[in-house]
Design a protein around this motif. Structure first.
Motif, PDB file in Angstrom:
ATOM      1  N   TRP A 121       0.825  -1.201   0.000  1.00 33.68           N
ATOM      2  CA  TRP A 121       0.000   0.000   0.000  1.00 33.68           C
ATOM      3  C   TRP A 121       0.858   1.250   0.000  1.00 33.68           C
ATOM      4  N   GLU A 122       1.960   1.179   0.659  1.00 34.88           N
ATOM      5  CA  GLU A 122       2.806   2.349   0.845  1.00 34.88           C
ATOM      6  C   GLU A 122       4.086   2.209   0.023  1.00 34.88           C
ATOM      7  N   ASN A 123       4.823   3.308  -0.037  1.00 35.29           N
ATOM      8  CA  ASN A 123       6.125   3.276  -0.694  1.00 35.29           C
ATOM      9  C   ASN A 123       7.076   2.382   0.085  1.00 35.29           C
ATOM     10  N   SER A 124       8.062   1.880  -0.588  1.00 37.18           N
ATOM     11  CA  SER A 124       9.091   1.087   0.075  1.00 37.18           C
ATOM     12  C   SER A 124      10.454   1.689  -0.245  1.00 37.18           C
ATOM     13  N   LEU A 125      11.421   1.301   0.534  1.00 40.91           N
ATOM     14  CA  LEU A 125      12.782   1.781   0.343  1.00 40.91           C
ATOM     15  C   LEU A 125      13.392   1.025  -0.829  1.00 40.91           C
ATOM     16  N   LYS A 126      13.709   1.750  -1.900  1.00 40.56           N
ATOM     17  CA  LYS A 126      14.276   1.126  -3.094  1.00 40.56           C
ATOM     18  C   LYS A 126      15.798   1.144  -3.067  1.00 40.56           C
ATOM     19  N   VAL A 148      29.911  15.118   9.150  1.00 38.94           N
ATOM     20  CA  VAL A 148      28.462  15.099   8.972  1.00 38.94           C
ATOM     21  C   VAL A 148      28.130  13.908   8.072  1.00 38.94           C
ATOM     22  N   ALA A 149      27.215  13.052   8.535  1.00 39.67           N
ATOM     23  CA  ALA A 149      26.768  11.913   7.723  1.00 39.67           C
ATOM     24  C   ALA A 149      25.551  12.354   6.919  1.00 39.67           C
ATOM     25  N   ILE A 150      25.600  12.105   5.622  1.00 44.23           N
ATOM     26  CA  ILE A 150      24.484  12.444   4.738  1.00 44.23           C
ATOM     27  C   ILE A 150      23.929  11.135   4.177  1.00 44.23           C
ATOM     28  N   VAL A 151      22.649  10.911   4.454  1.00 43.18           N
ATOM     29  CA  VAL A 151      21.978   9.687   4.026  1.00 43.18           C
ATOM     30  C   VAL A 151      20.935  10.067   2.973  1.00 43.18           C
ATOM     31  N   GLU A 152      20.998   9.407   1.817  1.00 38.60           N
ATOM     32  CA  GLU A 152      20.038   9.638   0.736  1.00 38.60           C
ATOM     33  C   GLU A 152      19.244   8.356   0.512  1.00 38.60           C
ATOM     34  N   MET A 153      17.905   8.489   0.586  1.00 38.67           N
ATOM     35  CA  MET A 153      17.027   7.325   0.426  1.00 38.67           C
ATOM     36  C   MET A 153      16.106   7.540  -0.768  1.00 38.67           C
ATOM     37  N   GLU A 154      15.949   6.485  -1.544  1.00 38.17           N
ATOM     38  CA  GLU A 154      15.012   6.499  -2.666  1.00 38.17           C
ATOM     39  C   GLU A 154      13.781   5.703  -2.240  1.00 38.17           C
ATOM     40  N   ASN A 158       7.154   0.251  -7.421  1.00 40.80           N
ATOM     41  CA  ASN A 158       7.561  -0.142  -8.770  1.00 40.80           C
ATOM     42  C   ASN A 158       6.563   0.417  -9.770  1.00 40.80           C
ATOM     43  N   GLY A 159       7.085   0.930 -10.865  1.00 39.52           N
ATOM     44  CA  GLY A 159       6.240   1.483 -11.910  1.00 39.52           C
ATOM     45  C   GLY A 159       5.861   2.928 -11.677  1.00 39.52           C
ATOM     46  N   GLN A 160       6.279   3.503 -10.558  1.00 43.01           N
ATOM     47  CA  GLN A 160       5.982   4.896 -10.282  1.00 43.01           C
ATOM     48  C   GLN A 160       7.283   5.651 -10.073  1.00 43.01           C
ATOM     49  N   GLU A 161       7.207   6.969 -10.238  1.00 44.61           N
ATOM     50  CA  GLU A 161       8.393   7.801 -10.051  1.00 44.61           C
ATOM     51  C   GLU A 161       8.790   7.812  -8.581  1.00 44.61           C
ATOM     52  N   SER A 162      10.077   7.715  -8.321  1.00 43.87           N
ATOM     53  CA  SER A 162      10.586   7.671  -6.953  1.00 43.87           C
ATOM     54  C   SER A 162      10.660   9.051  -6.335  1.00 43.87           C
ATOM     55  N   GLU A 163      10.614   9.059  -5.013  1.00 45.96           N
ATOM     56  CA  GLU A 163      10.870  10.273  -4.237  1.00 45.96           C
ATOM     57  C   GLU A 163      12.218  10.078  -3.565  1.00 45.96           C
TER      58      GLU A 163
END
Length: 195
Positions: A121-126, A148-154, A158-163
């Motif tokens: 139902w919800e987005n998942s960590l890709k 400074v630690a910088i963490v980038e998460m997508e 599937n089939g939709q544009e990522s945030e």
């Protein structure tokens, strides 16, 4: 060995329409292909079959594929299921069972992934990536050149544009997060050991 007559095609040729039908069912039901319709399948694969007779075959094969997919059957379960289907009145033939078994062997992983994706139902960590930088600007001199630690998460489906979400942690916040993750890991370990 007797040669195949013109009235009865060789077994490999007789299996092709059923293979196509099963692939069409998978395309329409699990892979989201809206172009696959009952009429298209009948016209392309079973044009000599009466519409009502084809509907019965389509419903039977769709039901069998859905049963196999919903149980995510392994080869032993599949063999037992198909054997039972060949023995029940109005069931399938052993040739049809062989075609279904081959189809499932080829499509099991992809259908399973499709069912999993459909149930989210919800987005998942890709994807996740991180790096450590040194802070070069700050309001406070004491924070200059501190790591400074910088963490980038997508995130996305599937089939939709990522945030994309970017989070920045200083040393104190990073240590707090690591402590919380350690507590979560301990809780999970204690729950799994208890059962």
């Amino acid at each position: 060995m007797a040669a195949a007559t013109a009235e009865q095609p060789p077994p490999a040729e007789a299996a092709k329409p059923l293979q196509g039908l099963l692939n069409g069912i998978a395309q329409a039901t699990y892979y989201g292909n809206t172009e696959i319709t009952e009429e298209l399948l009948r016209d392309q694969l079973y044009s000599e079959t009466a519409p009502q007779e084809f509907r019965v075959l389509l419903a039977k094969m769709t039901g069998i594929v859905k049963s196999i997919a919903s149980a995510d059957m392994d080869s032993n379960q599949l063999e037992a299921f198909l054997t039972a289907q060949t023995k029940k009145p109005g069931g399938i033939t052993s040739d049809q069972a062989a075609v279904i078994a081959k189809f499932w062997k080829n499509h099991r992983v992809k259908i399973r992934e499709s069912l999993i994706n459909q149930s989210k139902w919800e987005n998942s960590l890709k994807n996740i990536s991180w790096r450590v930088d040194l802070q070069s600007e700050s309001r406070h001199i004491s924070q200059l050149n501190s790591p400074v630690a910088i963490v980038e998460m997508e995130l996305g489906k599937n089939g939709q544009e990522s945030e994309f979400l970017t989070v920045e942690f200083d040393e104190i916040k990073l240590n707090q997060m690591l402590k919380k993750l350690s507590e979560i890991e301990d809780s999970i370990a204690s729950l799994t050991q208890a059962s």
